[in-house]
Design a protein around this motif. Structure first.
Motif, PDB file in Angstrom:
ATOM      1  N   PHE A  53       0.828  -1.205   0.000  1.00 31.27           N
ATOM      2  CA  PHE A  53       0.000   0.000   0.000  1.00 31.27           C
ATOM      3  C   PHE A  53       0.864   1.257   0.000  1.00 31.27           C
ATOM      4  O   PHE A  53       0.547   2.238  -0.691  1.00 31.27           O
ATOM      5  CB  PHE A  53      -0.929   0.019   1.207  1.00 31.27           C
ATOM      6  CG  PHE A  53      -1.750   1.275   1.308  1.00 31.27           C
ATOM      7  CD1 PHE A  53      -2.900   1.436   0.548  1.00 31.27           C
ATOM      8  CD2 PHE A  53      -1.353   2.312   2.145  1.00 31.27           C
ATOM      9  CE1 PHE A  53      -3.650   2.609   0.624  1.00 31.27           C
ATOM     10  CE2 PHE A  53      -2.088   3.488   2.219  1.00 31.27           C
ATOM     11  CZ  PHE A  53      -3.248   3.637   1.459  1.00 31.27           C
ATOM     12  N   LEU A  54       1.957   1.241   0.757  1.00 32.92           N
ATOM     13  CA  LEU A  54       2.857   2.399   0.791  1.00 32.92           C
ATOM     14  C   LEU A  54       3.416   2.681  -0.591  1.00 32.92           C
ATOM     15  O   LEU A  54       3.451   3.843  -1.031  1.00 32.92           O
ATOM     16  CB  LEU A  54       3.999   2.152   1.786  1.00 32.92           C
ATOM     17  CG  LEU A  54       5.116   3.209   1.799  1.00 32.92           C
ATOM     18  CD1 LEU A  54       4.568   4.579   2.184  1.00 32.92           C
ATOM     19  CD2 LEU A  54       6.245   2.783   2.735  1.00 32.92           C
ATOM     20  N   PHE A  55       3.865   1.653  -1.291  1.00 34.89           N
ATOM     21  CA  PHE A  55       4.410   1.841  -2.642  1.00 34.89           C
ATOM     22  C   PHE A  55       3.342   2.423  -3.570  1.00 34.89           C
ATOM     23  O   PHE A  55       3.603   3.361  -4.330  1.00 34.89           O
ATOM     24  CB  PHE A  55       4.919   0.519  -3.212  1.00 34.89           C
ATOM     25  CG  PHE A  55       6.140  -0.019  -2.520  1.00 34.89           C
ATOM     26  CD1 PHE A  55       7.180   0.815  -2.154  1.00 34.89           C
ATOM     27  CD2 PHE A  55       6.257  -1.374  -2.240  1.00 34.89           C
ATOM     28  CE1 PHE A  55       8.312   0.319  -1.529  1.00 34.89           C
ATOM     29  CE2 PHE A  55       7.387  -1.881  -1.613  1.00 34.89           C
ATOM     30  CZ  PHE A  55       8.411  -1.027  -1.260  1.00 34.89           C
ATOM     31  N   GLU A  56       2.135   1.862  -3.525  1.00 32.59           N
ATOM     32  CA  GLU A  56       1.071   2.309  -4.421  1.00 32.59           C
ATOM     33  C   GLU A  56       0.616   3.723  -4.087  1.00 32.59           C
ATOM     34  O   GLU A  56       0.356   4.538  -4.989  1.00 32.59           O
ATOM     35  CB  GLU A  56      -0.102   1.336  -4.351  1.00 32.59           C
ATOM     36  CG  GLU A  56       0.224  -0.027  -4.945  1.00 32.59           C
ATOM     37  CD  GLU A  56      -0.874  -1.052  -4.715  1.00 32.59           C
ATOM     38  OE1 GLU A  56      -1.677  -0.852  -3.770  1.00 32.59           O
ATOM     39  OE2 GLU A  56      -0.924  -2.047  -5.471  1.00 32.59           O
ATOM     40  N   ASP A  57       0.519   4.042  -2.792  1.00 32.01           N
ATOM     41  CA  ASP A  57       0.099   5.372  -2.371  1.00 32.01           C
ATOM     42  C   ASP A  57       1.128   6.428  -2.769  1.00 32.01           C
ATOM     43  O   ASP A  57       0.770   7.523  -3.222  1.00 32.01           O
ATOM     44  CB  ASP A  57      -0.119   5.380  -0.856  1.00 32.01           C
ATOM     45  CG  ASP A  57      -0.798   6.651  -0.378  1.00 32.01           C
ATOM     46  OD1 ASP A  57      -1.842   7.019  -0.942  1.00 32.01           O
ATOM     47  OD2 ASP A  57      -0.268   7.290   0.559  1.00 32.01           O
ATOM     48  N   THR A  58       2.411   6.088  -2.624  1.00 32.93           N
ATOM     49  CA  THR A  58       3.466   7.029  -3.012  1.00 32.93           C
ATOM     50  C   THR A  58       3.475   7.236  -4.519  1.00 32.93           C
ATOM     51  O   THR A  58       3.676   8.356  -4.998  1.00 32.93           O
ATOM     52  CB  THR A  58       4.837   6.504  -2.545  1.00 32.93           C
ATOM     53  OG1 THR A  58       4.800   6.250  -1.139  1.00 32.93           O
ATOM     54  CG2 THR A  58       5.936   7.521  -2.834  1.00 32.93           C
ATOM     55  N   LYS A  59       3.216   6.176  -5.262  1.00 33.51           N
ATOM     56  CA  LYS A  59       3.141   6.299  -6.718  1.00 33.51           C
ATOM     57  C   LYS A  59       2.013   7.253  -7.124  1.00 33.51           C
ATOM     58  O   LYS A  59       2.180   8.085  -8.021  1.00 33.51           O
ATOM     59  CB  LYS A  59       2.919   4.919  -7.343  1.00 33.51           C
ATOM     60  CG  LYS A  59       2.796   4.942  -8.860  1.00 33.51           C
ATOM     61  CD  LYS A  59       2.523   3.545  -9.398  1.00 33.51           C
ATOM     62  CE  LYS A  59       2.266   3.581 -10.903  1.00 33.51           C
ATOM     63  NZ  LYS A  59       1.973   2.222 -11.437  1.00 33.51           N
ATOM     64  N   ARG A  60       0.865   7.167  -6.430  1.00 36.14           N
ATOM     65  CA  ARG A  60      -0.249   8.075  -6.725  1.00 36.14           C
ATOM     66  C   ARG A  60       0.139   9.532  -6.447  1.00 36.14           C
ATOM     67  O   ARG A  60      -0.249  10.438  -7.195  1.00 36.14           O
ATOM     68  CB  ARG A  60      -1.476   7.688  -5.890  1.00 36.14           C
ATOM     69  CG  ARG A  60      -2.216   6.469  -6.419  1.00 36.14           C
ATOM     70  CD  ARG A  60      -3.532   6.268  -5.716  1.00 36.14           C
ATOM     71  NE  ARG A  60      -3.343   5.809  -4.347  1.00 36.14           N
ATOM     72  CZ  ARG A  60      -3.287   4.527  -3.989  1.00 36.14           C
ATOM     73  NH1 ARG A  60      -3.398   3.584  -4.909  1.00 36.14           N
ATOM     74  NH2 ARG A  60      -3.124   4.196  -2.725  1.00 36.14           N
ATOM     75  N   GLU A  61       0.912   9.751  -5.393  1.00 35.43           N
ATOM     76  CA  GLU A  61       1.354  11.114  -5.089  1.00 35.43           C
ATOM     77  C   GLU A  61       2.275  11.656  -6.173  1.00 35.43           C
ATOM     78  O   GLU A  61       2.197  12.843  -6.527  1.00 35.43           O
ATOM     79  CB  GLU A  61       2.068  11.137  -3.737  1.00 35.43           C
ATOM     80  CG  GLU A  61       1.154  10.982  -2.537  1.00 35.43           C
ATOM     81  CD  GLU A  61       1.838  11.454  -1.262  1.00 35.43           C
ATOM     82  OE1 GLU A  61       2.178  12.646  -1.164  1.00 35.43           O
ATOM     83  OE2 GLU A  61       2.048  10.603  -0.380  1.00 35.43           O
TER      84      GLU A  61
END
Length: 544
Positions: A53-61
């Motif tokens: 989730f951290l990787f995906e959330d950072t990618k969205r940012e």
């Protein structure tokens, strides 16, 4: 840099770091961030989902940043960091290693080693952190068992060996504690708890996991091709095999030509045996030779104006620690801490396991490895990369850039007459044969077109490795798809780019400028370095 836009990239990376290092504290320890030393990662299924989730959330940012508003260098940072995130997301979601390869014993040893070996941190503080980490080992090992759903026999066997090497490592730590009056009852107790937990884990692997383990480890051609595309490697798997076969044949031919120059009428096999039978008599002599080779290579970099060397770098050569020998059959490099003023790298060489294995540590092979691991290879690369101010580039460890550069350095030195030794030129071609085999084996193992046995036999036949070294090498290839091909493929891409730049800017192009730009760019993927090199050379000014 890009002003406020650059700040937003830095803020995203800073927020990522705070969460990532807490979830992956062993990574933090490897970078010298002592505040995370007392923690262990959560490798339960829930912990893995949190990391994903951290990787995906950072990618969205990152997607909220408008690329058109960025400076050129900030665009490189943005794409490099996004490439890292995409790679991690794909690995967690699509590759089998979390569910099939028990990494916990190796993780525990690494978690302690990164603290134990860090000279920048006071000894008392290191032992306090190790005690905290040791106390967390039992729960860590227990929770990580839940991940292993479809074990692979060759990886389970590796994990059993790693678990068995934990006892001598703990004994070494306790000896150091006793010698420094730090072997307190609580520290001794933490060691015993960790040892018992590791022994229970080893028995679980042997008695429950291994009997149910499967033999199939390949990820398949589709996933392999996806990784190649995501790295923007300009070849597909079939083209890479052809590239490997081309270099294999070319290196055989060149080695035979050099053999004839060494002694009229001498065959490839005769000179190969002569070369391999000329080796240091013991590990101390091996290490001493590597230290002298690195000193000569460092002087070569300076005297030939190959590249600039930052002030204050240190390269230590020592024997590979026992708990790492199973994973490092020959030699390896451990980078300087990115945040440390003291840029000390470590070049480890593994003690030969048998008398026959000493042939793999012959003098010319050791000299070539010193060029690769030390100067102007990994050590110089990492020391220079650590000076780059970008926070995003801390995570962009592109294998094609790292290993391609080190292999390029081997070739460059020999071609340019350092040293003027025909036996070294012969060995350079033997090394090229090995790197060509790596491309072929890497592709075919991952795609299910070659067995482990066939890979081992190829390394023994073509690269002349002894069976223990060949087996250890191929075992590692099974869980590192596209890494092994990065050596020769990366060098090939670097040399093609260099030819392109020379053709376009021959009036102003110099090898030194090219080398300095590469070294100072960090570990960014080669397609991004190519963009950067074209940009800077077209403007007639290469930053260092």
């Amino acid at each position: 840099m890009g002003g406020n836009v650059n700040k937003s990239i830095d803020l995203i990376v800073d927020e990522f770091n705070k969460k990532y290092f807490k979830l992956s504290p062993v990574t933090a320890s490897s970078l010298g961030l002592a505040e995370f030393d007392g923690l262990m990662p959560d490798e339960s299924p829930e912990g893995v989902e949190e990391l994903k989730f951290l990787f995906e959330d950072t990618k969205r940012e990152l997607l909220n940043i408008a690329p058109d508003s960025l400076s050129f260098d900030d665009k490189i940072d943005l794409e490099a960091f996004a490439s890292f995130l995409n790679s991690e997301i794909f690995s967690l979601a699509e590759l089998p290693y979390l569910k099939s390869r028990p990494e916990s014993p190796a993780t525990v040893s690494s978690a302690l080693y990164f603290i134990f070996s860090r000279e920048e941190t006071p000894l008392e503080e290191r032992f306090r952190s190790m005690e905290q980490r040791l106390l967390r080992v039992p729960s860590y090992l227990k929770s990580s068992q839940k991940l292993i759903e479809s074990p692979v026999d060759i990886w389970v066997a590796d994990a059993i060996v790693a678990a068995g090497s934990f006892l001598p490592f703990i004994s070494l730590i306790k000896e150091s504690a006793a010698a420094n009056n730090l072997l307190t009852p609580s520290f001794n107790r933490s060691c015993e708890l960790a040892l018992n937990a590791m022994d229970d884990y080893r028995k679980w692997l042997q008695n429950e996991v291994m009997p149910a383990a499967k033999t199939d480890f390949c990820i398949g051609k589709d996933k392999f091709e996806h990784i190649l595309r995501s790295k923007k490697i300009p070849y597909n798997s079939d083209e890479l095999v052809k590239l490997g076969l081309f270099y294999l044949e070319d290196a055989r031919k060149r080695a035979s030509e050099v053999a004839a120059k060494i002694r009229t009428g001498a065959s490839f096999e005769e000179i190969k045996e002569e070369t391999r039978n000329n080796y240091p008599a013991d590990i101390d002599k091996i290490l001493d030779f590597c230290r002298k080779a690195n000193e000569k290579a460092r002087n070569y970099v300076i005297d030939s104006k190959f590249a600039d060397i930052p002030d204050g770098d240190i390269l230590e050569v020592k024997e590979t620690p026992e708990m790492l020998r199973h994973f490092i059959p020959l030699a390896a490099y451990m980078r300087p801490l990115p945040f440390s003023k003291r840029q000390k790298g470590t070049y480890v060489v593994t003690r030969p396991s048998t008398g026959e294995a000493f042939k793999d540590f012959n003098y010319t092979a050791l000299f070539n490895k010193s060029l690769h691991e030390g100067y102007p290879g990994h050590h110089l690369h990492f020391v220079c990369a650590n000076r780059h101010p970008s926070k995003a580039r801390l995570f962009t460890g592109s294998p094609e850039a790292i290993e391609g550069w080190a292999h390029y350095c081997e070739d460059y030195a020999a071609v340019n007459g350092f040293p003027e030794d025909l036996f070294l030129h012969f060995t350079m071609n033997l090394e090229l044969i090995w790197k060509a085999c790596r491309i072929i084996i890497d592709v075919k193992l991952a795609c299910g077109e070659m067995t482990v046995h066939e890979g081992v036999e190829m390394l023994m036949r073509e690269a002349s490795f002894t069976r223990p070294i060949a087996s250890s090498e191929v075992n590692r290839y099974t869980y590192t798809p596209t890494y092994q091909l990065s050596y020769l493929t990366g060098k090939h891409i670097i040399m093609e780019l260099k030819k392109e730049l020379y053709a376009s800017y021959k009036e102003s192009f110099t090898d030194r400028d090219f080398h300095n730009l590469f070294l100072s760019s960090g570990m960014i993927p080669l397609y991004l370095f190519a963009d950067s090199a074209r940009y800077h050379f077209s403007r007639g000014k290469v930053p260092v």
